[in-house]
Enzyme design. Structure first.
Site, mmCIF file in Angstrom:
data_model
loop_
_atom_site.group_PDB
_atom_site.id
_atom_site.type_symbol
_atom_site.label_atom_id
_atom_site.label_comp_id
_atom_site.label_asym_id
_atom_site.label_seq_id
_atom_site.Cartn_x
_atom_site.Cartn_y
_atom_site.Cartn_z
ATOM 1 N N LYS A 86 48.582 25.291 44.510
ATOM 2 C CA LYS A 86 48.270 26.643 43.558
ATOM 3 C C LYS A 86 47.942 26.371 42.320
ATOM 4 O O LYS A 86 47.205 26.882 41.619
ATOM 5 C CB LYS A 86 48.374 28.706 43.830
ATOM 6 N N ASN B 156 43.123 29.541 44.255
ATOM 7 C CA ASN B 156 43.468 29.418 45.639
ATOM 8 C C ASN B 156 42.339 29.145 45.920
ATOM 9 O O ASN B 156 41.994 28.833 47.516
ATOM 10 C CB ASN B 156 43.725 30.782 46.267
ATOM 11 N N ALA C 242 56.810 40.240 41.733
ATOM 12 C CA ALA C 242 56.542 39.509 40.645
ATOM 13 C C ALA C 242 56.546 38.286 40.940
ATOM 14 O O ALA C 242 55.895 37.421 39.972
ATOM 15 C CB ALA C 242 57.066 39.789 39.241
#
Ligand code: NDP
Length: 280
Positions: free
Chosen positions: A69, A90, A129
Site C-alpha cells: 500500500k 489501495n 492507529a
C-alpha cells in the site's frame, strides 16, 4: 475485455473464496459489465515490474493490499487528495496514460457509516492507529467530524495519526493511551473499532473497552468484516446502540473502486450478498 489487477502480497485464498473478487465479479455480472477482476500474487521485489505490466497491458486499474500500500506509490504518477494525506493507497486508477493512487479504505467506511449517521460535527472515539484506522481517521476528519480521540496500544502510532489530523485537517485530535479497560466518554457520538482484535479466527476476542460505558445514543462501528457480527457489536446492540459492521466498509470500498474504473454505480446489496454466500 478489460482486466483489473489486484496486487496482493499475501495471497492465501483461491479466487472463488477471495471476498473482493467475489463481490466485484458479482457486481459485474449483475450489471452486465464485460469486465474481469482477478487476484494476482506479487512479491515485494516484483512490484515495479507488476505495475509496469499493468500499464503495458492497458489495465484500467487495480487494488493493492498489504504489504504494497505504501511501496506502490513510487511507481505511480499521482495521488488523490486524501491518499496523499493518508500516505498509502489501495486503489489505482488509470487516467489517460497516468496511474493515480487513491485510498478507498476510509471512504468506504464513511459511506457505510452515513447509512446510519452523518459524521459532520460529531465527537468520535477511534480505537486503533494502523493502516485502516489512519485512513478512517483522515476521511472522518475530511467529512467534518468535530473531534477525534485516537485510542491505541502503542503510543507512537497513536500520536502519528493525531499529528496527521492536526497538521492536515481542521478536526480537533487527541491521543488517549489504551492501558487496561477503556471507558468511552459520555459525550461521544460515534465509537469506531479499527484494530484487528476479534478478527477471524480469533472471533472470541473482544477489544478491552468497557461496554457498560456505551449508551443508546452512540453509534458503534467495527472495521472487522469477518465475522460481521463481532462480540463488540453484539455487546453494543445489547446496550441499545445502532451499529455498523465491517462488511459495509468492504462493500462500499468496492462500490467506489468500480465507479472509478467503469464509471458505473453498482448495487451494494448485490456485493454484500456475494460476501454473505462466503459466510463472512
Ligand atoms: P494494522 O496491522 O496496520 O494495525 C493493527 C491495529 O490493531 C493497530 O492499531 C494495533 O495496535 C492494534 N492491535 C492489534 N492487536 C491488538 C491488541 N491485542 N490490543 C490492542 N490493539 C491491538 O492493521 P490494519 O489497520 O490494516 O487492519 C486493522 C483491522 O481493520 C483488521 O481487522 C482488518 O481486517 C480491518 N480492515 C477492514 C477493512 C474492511 O473493508 N472492512 C479494510 C481494511 C482493514 P498497535 O499499534 O499498538 O500495534
Amino acid at each position: 475485455m478489460n482486466f483489473l489487477l489486484p496486487l496482493t502480497g499475501s495471497f492465501a485464498q483461491p479466487a472463488a473464496e477471495n471476498p473482493t473478487v467475489a463481490m466485484i465479479e458479482a457486481a459485474y455480472q449483475h450489471h452486465g459489465l464485460d469486465w474481469r477482476y482477478i487476484n494476482v500474487e506479487v512479491a515485494p521485489d516484483d512490484l515495479g515490474d507488476a505495475v509496469r505490466g499493468a500499464r503495458a497491458m492497458g489495465w484500467r486499474g487495480f487494488n493493492c493490499s498489504i504489504p504494497h500500500k505504501v511501496a506502490v506509490i513510487e511507481y505511480l504518477d499521482g495521488l488523490g487528495a486524501s491518499a496523499e494525506i493518508i500516505g498509502a493507497v489501495n486503489t489505482i486508477v488509470r487516467d489517460g496514460d497516468r496511474l493515480i493512487g487513491e485510498n478507498t479504505d476510509g471512504r468506504g467506511f464513511v459511506a457505510a457509516l452515513r447509512e446510519v449517521v452523518d459524521p459532520k460535527d460529531k465527537s468520535i472515539v477511534l480505537f486503533g492507529a494502523g493502516g485502516a484506522a489512519r485512513a478512517v481517521a483522515v476521511e472522518m476528519a475530511l467529512a467534518g467530524a468535530a473531534r477525534i480521540t485516537v485510542v491505541n496500544r502503542s503510543t507512537d502510532r497513536g500520536k502519528a495519526v493525531v499529528d496527521v489530523l492536526k497538521n492536515r485537517t481542521a478536526t480537533q485530535a487527541v491521543y488517549a493511551p489504551w492501558q487496561g479497560t477503556f471507558t468511552v466518554p459520555k459525550d461521544t457520538d460515534i465509537v469506531i473499532h479499527a484494530t484487528s482484535v476479534g478478527l477471524y479466527p480469533d472471533v472470541n476476542a473482544i477489544p478491552d473497552i468497557d461496554t457498560d460505558s456505551l449508551t443508546p445514543d452512540m453509534v458503534v462501528a467495527d472495521g472487522i468484516h469477518n465475522p460481521p457480527l463481532t462480540r463488540l457489536l453484539k455487546a453494543a446492540q445489547e446496550r441499545g446502540c445502532k451499529t455498523v459492521d465491517g462488511l459495509g466498509m468492504l462493500v462500499q470500498q468496492g462500490v467506489i473502486g468500480v465507479k472509478y474504473w467503469t464509471g458505473v454505480d453498482v448495487d451494494p446489496q448485490v456485493m454484500r450478498e456475494a460476501l454473505l454466500i462466503l459466510r463472512l
